[in-house]
Each structure stands twice: as C-alpha cells, then as structure tokens.
Design a protein around this motif. Structure first.
Motif, PDB file in Angstrom:
ATOM      1  N   LEU A 170     -22.582 -27.774  -1.796  1.00  0.00           N
ATOM      2  CA  LEU A 170     -23.516 -26.861  -2.764  1.00  0.00           C
ATOM      3  C   LEU A 170     -22.729 -26.478  -3.969  1.00  0.00           C
ATOM      4  O   LEU A 170     -23.569 -26.209  -5.103  1.00  0.00           O
ATOM      5  CB  LEU A 170     -23.372 -25.724  -1.698  1.00  0.00           C
ATOM      6  CG  LEU A 170     -24.452 -25.714  -0.433  1.00  0.00           C
ATOM      7  CD1 LEU A 170     -24.783 -24.264   0.062  1.00  0.00           C
ATOM      8  CD2 LEU A 170     -25.728 -25.930  -0.800  1.00  0.00           C
ATOM      9  N   LEU A 171     -21.249 -26.378  -3.962  1.00  0.00           N
ATOM     10  CA  LEU A 171     -20.925 -25.905  -5.328  1.00  0.00           C
ATOM     11  C   LEU A 171     -20.678 -27.166  -6.225  1.00  0.00           C
ATOM     12  O   LEU A 171     -20.764 -26.974  -7.319  1.00  0.00           O
ATOM     13  CB  LEU A 171     -19.593 -25.320  -5.075  1.00  0.00           C
ATOM     14  CG  LEU A 171     -19.728 -24.004  -4.227  1.00  0.00           C
ATOM     15  CD1 LEU A 171     -18.163 -23.526  -3.887  1.00  0.00           C
ATOM     16  CD2 LEU A 171     -20.007 -22.911  -5.120  1.00  0.00           C
ATOM     17  N   PRO A 174     -23.897 -29.327  -7.972  1.00  0.00           N
ATOM     18  CA  PRO A 174     -24.480 -28.573  -9.488  1.00  0.00           C
ATOM     19  C   PRO A 174     -23.274 -28.773 -10.614  1.00  0.00           C
ATOM     20  O   PRO A 174     -23.958 -29.050 -11.844  1.00  0.00           O
ATOM     21  CB  PRO A 174     -24.816 -27.118  -9.073  1.00  0.00           C
ATOM     22  CG  PRO A 174     -24.937 -27.091  -7.539  1.00  0.00           C
ATOM     23  CD  PRO A 174     -23.864 -28.155  -7.131  1.00  0.00           C
ATOM     24  N   ILE A 175     -22.335 -28.273 -10.184  1.00  0.00           N
ATOM     25  CA  ILE A 175     -21.264 -28.352 -11.442  1.00  0.00           C
ATOM     26  C   ILE A 175     -20.944 -29.933 -11.873  1.00  0.00           C
ATOM     27  O   ILE A 175     -20.739 -29.954 -13.014  1.00  0.00           O
ATOM     28  CB  ILE A 175     -19.924 -27.931 -10.580  1.00  0.00           C
ATOM     29  CG1 ILE A 175     -20.042 -26.381 -10.377  1.00  0.00           C
ATOM     30  CG2 ILE A 175     -18.930 -27.990 -11.822  1.00  0.00           C
ATOM     31  CD1 ILE A 175     -19.928 -25.385 -11.473  1.00  0.00           C
ATOM     32  N   PRO A 178     -23.513 -33.072 -14.850  1.00  0.00           N
ATOM     33  CA  PRO A 178     -23.053 -33.709 -16.319  1.00  0.00           C
ATOM     34  C   PRO A 178     -22.383 -35.023 -15.953  1.00  0.00           C
ATOM     35  O   PRO A 178     -22.606 -35.710 -16.915  1.00  0.00           O
ATOM     36  CB  PRO A 178     -22.389 -32.719 -17.202  1.00  0.00           C
ATOM     37  CG  PRO A 178     -22.546 -31.253 -16.418  1.00  0.00           C
ATOM     38  CD  PRO A 178     -22.786 -31.476 -15.164  1.00  0.00           C
ATOM     39  N   LEU A 181     -24.191 -37.614 -14.472  1.00  0.00           N
ATOM     40  CA  LEU A 181     -25.190 -38.321 -15.358  1.00  0.00           C
ATOM     41  C   LEU A 181     -24.318 -39.147 -16.267  1.00  0.00           C
ATOM     42  O   LEU A 181     -24.898 -40.274 -16.436  1.00  0.00           O
ATOM     43  CB  LEU A 181     -25.567 -37.198 -16.320  1.00  0.00           C
ATOM     44  CG  LEU A 181     -27.064 -37.272 -16.909  1.00  0.00           C
ATOM     45  CD1 LEU A 181     -28.153 -37.764 -16.102  1.00  0.00           C
ATOM     46  CD2 LEU A 181     -27.400 -36.206 -17.877  1.00  0.00           C
ATOM     47  N   PHE A 214     -12.386 -29.518 -17.211  1.00  0.00           N
ATOM     48  CA  PHE A 214     -12.453 -29.232 -15.890  1.00  0.00           C
ATOM     49  C   PHE A 214     -11.205 -29.239 -15.267  1.00  0.00           C
ATOM     50  O   PHE A 214     -10.672 -28.385 -14.327  1.00  0.00           O
ATOM     51  CB  PHE A 214     -13.594 -29.532 -15.057  1.00  0.00           C
ATOM     52  CG  PHE A 214     -14.871 -29.005 -15.273  1.00  0.00           C
ATOM     53  CD1 PHE A 214     -15.242 -27.606 -14.794  1.00  0.00           C
ATOM     54  CD2 PHE A 214     -15.997 -29.268 -16.014  1.00  0.00           C
ATOM     55  CE1 PHE A 214     -16.382 -27.061 -14.870  1.00  0.00           C
ATOM     56  CE2 PHE A 214     -17.030 -28.787 -16.187  1.00  0.00           C
ATOM     57  CZ  PHE A 214     -17.250 -27.518 -15.636  1.00  0.00           C
TER      58      PHE A 214
ATOM     59  N   ILE B 134     -30.721 -27.068 -13.626  1.00  0.00           N
ATOM     60  CA  ILE B 134     -29.476 -27.280 -13.356  1.00  0.00           C
ATOM     61  C   ILE B 134     -28.803 -25.428 -13.361  1.00  0.00           C
ATOM     62  O   ILE B 134     -27.995 -25.332 -12.517  1.00  0.00           O
ATOM     63  CB  ILE B 134     -28.547 -27.762 -14.309  1.00  0.00           C
ATOM     64  CG1 ILE B 134     -29.018 -29.301 -14.215  1.00  0.00           C
ATOM     65  CG2 ILE B 134     -26.907 -27.786 -14.032  1.00  0.00           C
ATOM     66  CD1 ILE B 134     -28.928 -29.899 -13.101  1.00  0.00           C
ATOM     67  N   MET B 137     -29.678 -23.926 -10.146  1.00  0.00           N
ATOM     68  CA  MET B 137     -29.030 -24.426  -8.905  1.00  0.00           C
ATOM     69  C   MET B 137     -27.551 -23.592  -9.187  1.00  0.00           C
ATOM     70  O   MET B 137     -27.106 -23.399  -7.882  1.00  0.00           O
ATOM     71  CB  MET B 137     -28.888 -25.885  -9.215  1.00  0.00           C
ATOM     72  CG  MET B 137     -30.228 -26.713  -8.865  1.00  0.00           C
ATOM     73  SD  MET B 137     -30.125 -28.186  -8.403  1.00  0.00           S
ATOM     74  CE  MET B 137     -28.915 -28.937  -9.443  1.00  0.00           C
ATOM     75  N   LEU B 138     -27.013 -23.612 -10.411  1.00  0.00           N
ATOM     76  CA  LEU B 138     -25.603 -23.117 -10.421  1.00  0.00           C
ATOM     77  C   LEU B 138     -25.582 -21.778  -9.967  1.00  0.00           C
ATOM     78  O   LEU B 138     -24.788 -21.286  -9.084  1.00  0.00           O
ATOM     79  CB  LEU B 138     -25.337 -22.852 -11.615  1.00  0.00           C
ATOM     80  CG  LEU B 138     -24.775 -24.455 -12.388  1.00  0.00           C
ATOM     81  CD1 LEU B 138     -24.570 -24.467 -13.800  1.00  0.00           C
ATOM     82  CD2 LEU B 138     -23.538 -24.813 -11.563  1.00  0.00           C
ATOM     83  N   SER B 141     -26.305 -21.367  -6.042  1.00  0.00           N
ATOM     84  CA  SER B 141     -25.150 -21.811  -5.204  1.00  0.00           C
ATOM     85  C   SER B 141     -23.966 -20.565  -5.450  1.00  0.00           C
ATOM     86  O   SER B 141     -23.271 -20.328  -4.302  1.00  0.00           O
ATOM     87  CB  SER B 141     -24.707 -23.163  -5.669  1.00  0.00           C
ATOM     88  OG  SER B 141     -23.848 -23.055  -7.144  1.00  0.00           O
ATOM     89  N   ALA B 166     -19.348 -22.162 -13.539  1.00  0.00           N
ATOM     90  CA  ALA B 166     -21.045 -22.254 -14.078  1.00  0.00           C
ATOM     91  C   ALA B 166     -21.151 -21.940 -15.475  1.00  0.00           C
ATOM     92  O   ALA B 166     -21.566 -22.683 -15.860  1.00  0.00           O
ATOM     93  CB  ALA B 166     -21.689 -20.995 -13.035  1.00  0.00           C
ATOM     94  N   ASP B 169     -20.155 -24.938 -17.157  1.00  0.00           N
ATOM     95  CA  ASP B 169     -20.806 -26.034 -17.087  1.00  0.00           C
ATOM     96  C   ASP B 169     -22.283 -26.292 -17.714  1.00  0.00           C
ATOM     97  O   ASP B 169     -22.580 -27.262 -17.978  1.00  0.00           O
ATOM     98  CB  ASP B 169     -21.087 -25.964 -15.579  1.00  0.00           C
ATOM     99  CG  ASP B 169     -21.461 -27.605 -15.038  1.00  0.00           C
ATOM    100  OD1 ASP B 169     -20.669 -28.464 -15.310  1.00  0.00           O
ATOM    101  OD2 ASP B 169     -22.502 -27.811 -14.304  1.00  0.00           O
ATOM    102  N   ILE B 172     -22.208 -27.955 -21.206  1.00  0.00           N
ATOM    103  CA  ILE B 172     -21.975 -29.539 -21.017  1.00  0.00           C
ATOM    104  C   ILE B 172     -23.399 -29.966 -20.523  1.00  0.00           C
ATOM    105  O   ILE B 172     -23.400 -31.389 -20.944  1.00  0.00           O
ATOM    106  CB  ILE B 172     -20.708 -29.535 -20.015  1.00  0.00           C
ATOM    107  CG1 ILE B 172     -19.742 -28.856 -20.658  1.00  0.00           C
ATOM    108  CG2 ILE B 172     -20.402 -31.240 -20.173  1.00  0.00           C
ATOM    109  CD1 ILE B 172     -18.233 -29.069 -19.950  1.00  0.00           C
ATOM    110  N   SER B 173     -23.798 -29.649 -19.486  1.00  0.00           N
ATOM    111  CA  SER B 173     -25.059 -30.109 -19.069  1.00  0.00           C
ATOM    112  C   SER B 173     -26.292 -30.127 -19.993  1.00  0.00           C
ATOM    113  O   SER B 173     -26.729 -31.226 -20.216  1.00  0.00           O
ATOM    114  CB  SER B 173     -25.598 -29.126 -17.895  1.00  0.00           C
ATOM    115  OG  SER B 173     -24.788 -29.001 -16.914  1.00  0.00           O
ATOM    116  N   ILE B 177     -27.802 -33.746 -21.009  1.00  0.00           N
ATOM    117  CA  ILE B 177     -29.215 -33.879 -20.377  1.00  0.00           C
ATOM    118  C   ILE B 177     -30.001 -34.149 -21.820  1.00  0.00           C
ATOM    119  O   ILE B 177     -30.882 -35.067 -21.850  1.00  0.00           O
ATOM    120  CB  ILE B 177     -29.767 -32.736 -19.598  1.00  0.00           C
ATOM    121  CG1 ILE B 177     -29.099 -32.633 -18.565  1.00  0.00           C
ATOM    122  CG2 ILE B 177     -30.986 -32.858 -19.634  1.00  0.00           C
ATOM    123  CD1 ILE B 177     -29.116 -31.652 -17.619  1.00  0.00           C
TER     124      ILE B 177
END
Lengths: 229, 248
Positions: A170-171, A174-175, A178, A181, A214, B134, B137-138, B141, B166, B169, B172-173, B177
């Motif tokens: 779950l964590l 989503p993190i 990127p 992808l 990260f 996203i 979702m973050l 969660s 989060a 993130d 970056i997402s 995207i």
C-alpha cells in the motif's frame, strides 16, 4: 571508514543468514517464475511477437516488484525474533548503517533472482533486445535499488503496525510510481529499439535521480522510525 | 504534561459561524457568476461551466498537501521537545490529509465528467490526470497507514515520515508523467490555453469560495481532532492518578 565497516558488518550478517536458509532467494525465484508463467498463459507470447516485445519489460518488472514485496517483510521479521531489533536500538552504531546493510543485502538477493529469471524470460517470451542491450546493465541495478531501498524502509516502518503484510505494498506502490514508470519505459525502449536511442537515457537519468533522492531521505529518516515510540 | 485549559470562550465559535456565512455568500456569488453571468464558451458550450468547479478543487487539492507536509515536519521537530504542540501539528496533518483526499476526489470526478464530452472518454491517461491520481493514492495510503499503525505516538511518527515521502514523491511523479505523455490543456493562467478575461469573475469567485470552504472544513476537523486528543490525555492522566492511589 568506521561507518563503512559497520555497513559491511550488517551486510555480511544478512548475507550469512540468507546463505544458511536461502528462504528469501528460493521463495522469490519461484514466485517470479510463477508470475512469468501466469502472464504467458494470460496471453499468447508466440502468437503476438510484437505485443510481447512491447509489454515484456512491464511484465518483468511487475514480476520482480511482486517478488521483492514478498521477501522484504521477511527481512525485518528476522530482526524481530528474539528481540534482536531492541538490541539493535541500543547499539551505539548509527541506525542508518543497519538500514543500508539490509537494503544492500536485499539488493543482492533480488539481483540473484534477476540473473536467473532473465534467461528464462528470454526463452519463455522469445525476446531479445533490438535496441542497445548493454543499457540494461544500468537499468536493472538502478531499478532494483529503487524498489529495494524504499521497500526495505517501508517494511521497517510497518513492522509494528497491524496488517503489516498489506501495509508494505500500500505504501510502496504509490511512492514507486515514478521509478516504475522510468524502469519499465527504459526497458521497453531497449527491447523494442523503435524509438530514438537518446530516449532511454532520460529514463535512466530520472531513475538515478529518484535513487539518489530516496536513498538520502531513507538514510535521514531511518533513525526516526527505528526509535518511533 | 501541562495541558491547556479547554477554552470556553465564544470567540472561536462566532468566528467559525461568521466564516461559514462568508463562505456561503461567496459560493453563492460564484455559482451565479459561473452558471448565469459568464458568457458561454465557444466550442464546448455549457458543458465547460463545470470548469469553474473543477479548477478550484484541483488547485486547492495541491495546496492542502503542503499544509500536511509542513505540519508533519513540525510534528517531527516537536516530537521530543514539546509533545503537546507536536500533537497539535499531528491534528493539523490528519485534518489536511483528509481535506486533500476530498478535494482531489472532487477534482478527479469533475475532471472525468468534463473529459467525457470534451475528449470523448471518461479517463485519459494524460499527464495531469495521472499525477492527480498518484496524489490521491499517496494520501489515501497515508490515511490507511495511520489507521493501521494505531492512534499512539508511534503511529503519528510513522505517519509523519510517510507524509514527507509523499511530499517528495509528488514533484518527481509530475515530471516523470509529464514526460510520459501529455494531453491535458496547457496551464490556464500564463500558458497557451489562456482564458479570456470575461471568464475571470466566475473563476476567481469560485476559487475564493471553495478556498474559504476548504479552510473552514480543515479548521473544524482540526478542532475536532484536538478535542479528541484532549479527552484522551485527560483519561490517561486520570488513569495514572488512579494507579497512584492504589499503590499508596
């Protein structure tokens, strides 16, 4: 130098523990093999070679993602038995050394799985890289590290939570969007080879940036979650 | 632990009621502007009017995560220094996360309703839509993780850490995207898809109205959480006092 020695000590301890049982690697290997087989049943890889080429990068990473999730929880469960983690909390060594050692050990395990699963993948899906195949030597470790570093961190974070087996994906998913992808697109670009050869470089750079950011965050915040209560 | 005495003052209540009244008035003006006064858009017709609800929610859905991140960082800072202040930061963090989820949900739903007539599909995997998914979702969660890790101090710390992840993130997402694909209209202000000045009243009144509304809900949720914390702390103190009496 001292820090490096502490990291190495943690890494060697984890590698030794794994060598005695080989539970994590065997479990992951069989699990990812199952995912690959299930996918080749879900659609016909020999009948649609072009489609196969386009989606096999994604399937490979999904198999590895699921497989690593199954084992990342176990890597900390080992520390909980006999209250080893409580002892680790009292150790004067920096907590991030413990984290880094474990993340590197998990990287080694997943890499072993990749080395075994990749040839099988080539056979089952009948793929070979049409682009620059050597780029995979950069994409695979960077992508694996992206999954493993956050995965190890969130597995530690979820250690004392209810439903911790469920909490990790779950964590993590989503993190990791990127990173997923980037790794899937880079792999697909290399396998299909029908895009501009510059394209994969962008994804590799993004993946490297994700890894650096990260890894830093995980190292900085690990102490907080180790001493959370 | 030193607890503040619960305020019996009527000032916050009157302020909240006045804020609520102002929000309702501004929203009413915004509604009148958006539905009746602003000219109909040339190519899309009346369908485009959903934009005056879509845009404020989408923008505010990007504002509340910052509140959440700032509150989480404040929590991590005060955690060892001033536990009662840290709990306040945590209350703000959970309130802003919940408001984020609501606003992003409404942004996604109105966007989807608009996409069907405008693009012909309910959901296009374009850059901004995907980023919002996203984001959604973050924070979902984050809320689930809060629930799983229990309402204690440990759970709050873990939640604050997840919030920092989060917040890092999301940009970056967004970049990843954006590179991946783009189909969404260019930024409304200062971009290629710029908006004619005749549409501005509806846009600004609605942004103001929904912002007033959003911060009101945030404040109410915060004070509710704060009240719950105070009751919990008082119960804990009573339990300690009771246990001391037994041992004597």
């Amino acid at each position: 130098m001292n820090y490096l020695r502490q990291v190495t000590r943690h890494l060697l301890k984890d590698l030794q523990l794994e060598w005695r049982s080989r539970d994590a690697i065997n479990g992951m290997l069989f699990f990812s093999l199952l995912v690959v087989v299930v996918f080749s049943i879900a659609f016909d890889p020999t009948g649609n070679p072009t489609t196969t080429r386009q989606i096999s990068g994604g399937i490979l990473w999904i198999a590895l993602l699921f497989a690593s999730v199954t084992t990342l929880n176990q890597s900390w469960a080992r520390e909980v038995r006999n209250s080893v983690l409580d002892a680790q909390r009292m150790v004067p060594a920096p907590p991030s050394a413990l984290f880094l050692g474990k993340a590197l050990a998990n990287l080694a395990f997943v890499t072993v799985v990749e080395l075994v699963i990749a040839p099988l993948f080539v056979i089952f899906f009948n793929v070979h890289a049409l682009g620059n195949g050597w780029m995979l030597t950069a994409i695979m470790p960077l992508g694996t590290w992206a999954l493993v570093v956050n995965g190890t961190f969130f597995a530690a974070l979820g250690l004392r939570a209810k439903n911790r087996e469920l909490l990790l994906p779950l964590l993590l998913f989503p993190i990791s969007v990127p990173a997923i992808l980037s790794m899937v697109n880079a792999t697909t670009d290399v396998l299909t080879g029908d895009v501009d050869p510059i394209q994969p470089y962008f994804w590799i750079k993004l993946l490297a940036a994700y890894d650096i950011i990260f890894t830093t965050v995980c190292l900085l915040l690990f102490e907080t979650i180790l001493h959370a209560e | 632990m030193q607890l503040e005495t619960p305020s019996r003052s009527v000032v916050p209540r009157v302020a909240a009621a006045a804020w609520f009244a102002v929000a309702l008035v501004v929203l009413a003006i915004g509604f009148r502007q958006a539905i009746f006064l602003v000219p109909t858009e040339a190519t899309m017709g009346n369908v485009q009017r959903i934009f005056y609800y879509h845009l404020p929610h989408a923008i505010l859905g990007m504002v509340f995560p910052y509140v959440n991140c700032a509150a989480s960082l404040a929590f991590l800072y005060w955690r060892r220094r001033d536990p009662w202040k840290a709990l306040g930061a945590d209350a703000l963090a959970v309130a802003s996360a919940e408001v984020t989820v609501i606003f992003v949900t409404i942004g996604l739903l109105t966007g989807s309703l608009w996409a069907k007539p405008a693009w012909g599909i309910w959901w296009a995997w374009d850059a901004r839509t995907t980023t919002y998914l996203i984001l959604w979702m973050l924070y979902v969660s984050y809320l689930i993780a809060r629930k799983f890790s229990g309402g204690n101090d440990e759970g709050h710390t873990l939640a604050a850490v997840i919030s920092v992840f989060a917040a890092i993130d999301v940009p970056i997402s967004f970049m990843a995207i954006r590179w991946w694909r783009t189909q969404h209209p260019a930024p409304v202000f200062g971009g290629d898809g710029s908006l004619d000045a005749s549409f501005y009243p509806a846009v600004w009144w609605n942004i103001a109205g929904w912002a007033l509304w959003g911060f009101l809900v945030l404040g109410l949720r915060y004070s509710l959480e704060r009240r719950r914390q105070r009751i919990q702390e008082e119960a804990a103190l009573e339990a300690i006092e009771a246990s001391l009496e037994i041992t004597q």
